[in-house]
Design an enzyme around this catalytic site. Structure first.
Site, PDB file in Angstrom:
ATOM      1  CG  HIS A   7      57.819   9.312   9.253  1.00  0.00           C
ATOM      2  ND1 HIS A   7      59.149   9.690   9.362  1.00  0.00           N
ATOM      3  CD2 HIS A   7      57.101  10.274   9.879  1.00  0.00           C
ATOM      4  CE1 HIS A   7      59.229  10.816  10.033  1.00  0.00           C
ATOM      5  NE2 HIS A   7      58.007  11.203  10.355  1.00  0.00           N
ATOM      6  CD  GLU A  44      54.975   9.850  18.510  1.00  0.00           C
ATOM      7  OE1 GLU A  44      55.001  10.537  17.482  1.00  0.00           O
ATOM      8  OE2 GLU A  44      55.983   9.640  19.204  1.00  0.00           O
ATOM      9  CG  HIS A  69      45.707  13.423  -3.063  1.00  0.00           C
ATOM     10  ND1 HIS A  69      45.695  14.464  -3.948  1.00  0.00           N
ATOM     11  CD2 HIS A  69      46.061  12.330  -3.784  1.00  0.00           C
ATOM     12  CE1 HIS A  69      46.024  14.020  -5.158  1.00  0.00           C
ATOM     13  NE2 HIS A  69      46.266  12.717  -5.081  1.00  0.00           N
ATOM     14  CD  GLU A 118      44.718   9.301  -6.495  1.00  0.00           C
ATOM     15  OE1 GLU A 118      44.515   8.953  -7.673  1.00  0.00           O
ATOM     16  OE2 GLU A 118      45.526  10.195  -6.186  1.00  0.00           O
TER      17      GLU A 118
END
Length: 139
Positions: A7, A44, A69, A118
């Protein structure tokens, strides 16, 4: 032995705002929200984007922007659709970086906590082939 990516967790100042970004831009599906039950370090939420598990956790956002990124694969013909989604949330879209022909196109944007994302239309195989071809041409 590493099996796969488990994750990605982003620390964010506003869980609701990041929920809006994940759902609007990435089509994320929320699968968990801690609410009053806090089993981890902070409140969370968990999301899925395709088969990817993305967690967001309440905390202090990044103090500055860097080129670190996470890149998500999209189809080249969908770039304008994603740009519209990003701009609808008033997120900061960066100008495209210079690229060589054949390595795909990208959209870069920051969330409200300075995380850089991105959306990229190329693949690793395409990029390696392009770079190999350019190296051979330069020799």
């Amino acid at each position: 032995m590493i099996e796969d990516l488990s994750h990605i967790t982003f620390i964010v100042s506003d869980l609701d705002r990041m929920t809006e970004i994940l759902e609007t831009v990435f089509g994320a599906k929320q699968v968990y929200a801690s609410g009053e039950k806090q089993f981890s370090q902070a409140p969370e939420k968990f999301f899925t984007v395709g088969d990817l598990w993305i967690a967001i956790m309440q905390g202090k956002g990044l103090s500055e922007r860097t080129y670190n990124h996470v890149a998500f694969k999209i189809r080249d013909e969908d770039i304008d659709i994603y740009l519209e989604r990003i701009r609808s949330l008033n997120l900061d879209v960066m100008p495209p970086r210079p690229r060589v022909e054949g390595e795909g196109r990208s959209v870069y944007f920051h969330d409200d906590d300075n995380h850089l994302f991105e959306l990229h239309s190329g693949t690793l195989a395409e990029r390696l082939e392009t770079y190999s071809r350019l190296e051979e041409a330069a020799e």
